[in-house]
Design a protein around this motif. Sequence first.
Motif, PDB file in Angstrom:
ATOM      1  N   ILE A   1       0.819  -1.205   0.000  1.00 20.43           N
ATOM      2  CA  ILE A   1       0.000   0.000   0.000  1.00 20.43           C
ATOM      3  C   ILE A   1       0.860   1.265   0.000  1.00 20.43           C
ATOM      4  O   ILE A   1       0.466   2.306  -0.539  1.00 20.43           O
ATOM      5  CB  ILE A   1      -0.983  -0.011   1.199  1.00 20.43           C
ATOM      6  CG1 ILE A   1      -2.048   1.080   1.019  1.00 20.43           C
ATOM      7  CG2 ILE A   1      -0.239   0.134   2.507  1.00 20.43           C
ATOM      8  CD1 ILE A   1      -3.170   0.991   2.041  1.00 20.43           C
ATOM      9  N   GLU A   2       2.057   1.166   0.551  1.00 22.45           N
ATOM     10  CA  GLU A   2       2.943   2.330   0.571  1.00 22.45           C
ATOM     11  C   GLU A   2       3.332   2.776  -0.840  1.00 22.45           C
ATOM     12  O   GLU A   2       3.605   3.970  -1.068  1.00 22.45           O
ATOM     13  CB  GLU A   2       4.206   2.022   1.384  1.00 22.45           C
ATOM     14  CG  GLU A   2       3.989   1.941   2.885  1.00 22.45           C
ATOM     15  CD  GLU A   2       3.305   0.650   3.345  1.00 22.45           C
ATOM     16  OE1 GLU A   2       2.724   0.636   4.448  1.00 22.45           O
ATOM     17  OE2 GLU A   2       3.367  -0.350   2.586  1.00 22.45           O
ATOM     18  N   ASP A   3       3.352   1.849  -1.776  1.00 26.06           N
ATOM     19  CA  ASP A   3       3.729   2.197  -3.150  1.00 26.06           C
ATOM     20  C   ASP A   3       2.648   2.973  -3.884  1.00 26.06           C
ATOM     21  O   ASP A   3       2.887   3.488  -4.987  1.00 26.06           O
ATOM     22  CB  ASP A   3       4.067   0.924  -3.944  1.00 26.06           C
ATOM     23  CG  ASP A   3       5.308   0.229  -3.414  1.00 26.06           C
ATOM     24  OD1 ASP A   3       6.235   0.941  -2.977  1.00 26.06           O
ATOM     25  OD2 ASP A   3       5.345  -1.016  -3.425  1.00 26.06           O
TER      26      ASP A   3
ATOM     27  N   ASN B   1      -8.061   7.873  -3.241  1.00 25.22           N
ATOM     28  CA  ASN B   1      -7.498   8.829  -2.285  1.00 25.22           C
ATOM     29  C   ASN B   1      -7.259   8.186  -0.917  1.00 25.22           C
ATOM     30  O   ASN B   1      -6.272   8.498  -0.236  1.00 25.22           O
ATOM     31  CB  ASN B   1      -8.410  10.041  -2.148  1.00 25.22           C
ATOM     32  CG  ASN B   1      -8.471  10.860  -3.439  1.00 25.22           C
ATOM     33  OD1 ASN B   1      -7.601  10.738  -4.295  1.00 25.22           O
ATOM     34  ND2 ASN B   1      -9.500  11.682  -3.575  1.00 25.22           N
ATOM     35  N   ALA B   2      -8.159   7.273  -0.518  1.00 24.71           N
ATOM     36  CA  ALA B   2      -8.003   6.597   0.775  1.00 24.71           C
ATOM     37  C   ALA B   2      -6.773   5.703   0.801  1.00 24.71           C
ATOM     38  O   ALA B   2      -6.238   5.402   1.877  1.00 24.71           O
ATOM     39  CB  ALA B   2      -9.258   5.770   1.089  1.00 24.71           C
ATOM     40  N   LEU B   3      -6.316   5.304  -0.369  1.00 25.96           N
ATOM     41  CA  LEU B   3      -5.122   4.467  -0.471  1.00 25.96           C
ATOM     42  C   LEU B   3      -3.847   5.296  -0.566  1.00 25.96           C
ATOM     43  O   LEU B   3      -2.754   4.747  -0.719  1.00 25.96           O
ATOM     44  CB  LEU B   3      -5.238   3.541  -1.686  1.00 25.96           C
ATOM     45  CG  LEU B   3      -6.322   2.453  -1.589  1.00 25.96           C
ATOM     46  CD1 LEU B   3      -6.517   1.772  -2.933  1.00 25.96           C
ATOM     47  CD2 LEU B   3      -5.976   1.433  -0.512  1.00 25.96           C
ATOM     48  N   GLY B   4      -3.991   6.622  -0.499  1.00 27.98           N
ATOM     49  CA  GLY B   4      -2.826   7.490  -0.528  1.00 27.98           C
ATOM     50  C   GLY B   4      -2.386   7.927  -1.908  1.00 27.98           C
ATOM     51  O   GLY B   4      -1.361   8.598  -2.055  1.00 27.98           O
ATOM     52  N   ALA B   5      -3.162   7.555  -2.933  1.00 28.05           N
ATOM     53  CA  ALA B   5      -2.832   7.939  -4.304  1.00 28.05           C
ATOM     54  C   ALA B   5      -3.729   9.093  -4.746  1.00 28.05           C
ATOM     55  O   ALA B   5      -4.603   9.541  -4.001  1.00 28.05           O
ATOM     56  CB  ALA B   5      -2.992   6.740  -5.232  1.00 28.05           C
ATOM     57  N   ASP B   6      -3.512   9.559  -5.963  1.00 25.16           N
ATOM     58  CA  ASP B   6      -4.312  10.644  -6.522  1.00 25.16           C
ATOM     59  C   ASP B   6      -5.187  10.098  -7.636  1.00 25.16           C
ATOM     60  O   ASP B   6      -4.685   9.462  -8.579  1.00 25.16           O
ATOM     61  CB  ASP B   6      -3.403  11.748  -7.078  1.00 25.16           C
ATOM     62  CG  ASP B   6      -2.553  12.390  -5.995  1.00 25.16           C
ATOM     63  OD1 ASP B   6      -3.073  12.594  -4.881  1.00 25.16           O
ATOM     64  OD2 ASP B   6      -1.367  12.674  -6.258  1.00 25.16           O
TER      65      ASP B   6
END
Length: 327
Positions: A160-162, A181-186
């Motif tokens: 998930i960090e990737d 967005n919840a996964l940290g991506a755009d």
Amino acid sequence: MNVFVKFSASVAILAGLATGAASQEILLRSSDTHPDGYPTVEAVKHMGELLMERSGGRIGIEVYHSSQLGEEADAIEQTRLGVIDIIRASFGPFNNIIPETKVPSLPYIFRSVEHMRAVADGDIGADILAAFEPHGLIGLAFYDAGARSFYTSETPVRSIEDMAGQKFRVMQSDLFVDMINALGADAVPMPYGEVYSAIQTGVIDGAENNPPSYETALHAEVAPYYTLDEHLIVPEVLAISKITWDRLSPEDQELVRQAAIDSVAYQRELWDAAEQASLEAVAAAGSEIIEVDKQPFIDAMAPVYEQYVDTPELQELVDRIQALEVE
């Protein structure tokens, strides 16, 4: 003359389709974004063959594949207006129109393909299809769309960090935007047909889709890292314009509905074969298929459920799906 009706002038054309059949009176135009030969396209063709046979040649379907009648969001609106008769579309573009479609679109709502099919084939699926009618559409059946996973051009997603900072195309759906967005991506909403060039030019870093779409749209050429996170196992819907539906006799309505239902098994057979073949094909061509620990992805979805399961009715639908056991 309405776009979906063609009378006895079609006799010569029909003779080439079904020798000895009566003149074709009703020709339904069907839209699909996928290319010719894709399981959903072939399933609607099969539905048309069933209709021709069962109606004595009176009713047929002309399938416009490869977004010939527009991308999904536009085609949905045209179907609601009766310009297009039948549409096969993903659930995502319906999320902002029909609240009930948000639930099957929730990440990890289905435990497996078998679970999804059990829901689609039962009372829960019937209730979801019924929710289309107040919005100008008659839900006919569900088709399989497999499991959607992420793919990227430069940075593979191995955890998930990737996901952090990477730009992913999503369907034009608020739910899908918030999932990314919840996964940290755009999230970058855009039509399906623009994805290849957007990845190629670096506008986005990747996208998410099922293996057959990843292969047939040639996205594997520009995004060779395919991560099997399987965040969505979302069925697709086959629907007919209510305007078109209301112009059919009750007997013809039943013929159309039953032909749609009977096309599902054919679509699933094609889908299962296509999904496995696509994974093998892209791997052979050089794509890396990446296994990933799904639990961190699942845990990150808590705020998405909290935001979108926002009524007692939707919570009840979630509970019914999660409670359904598959033998």
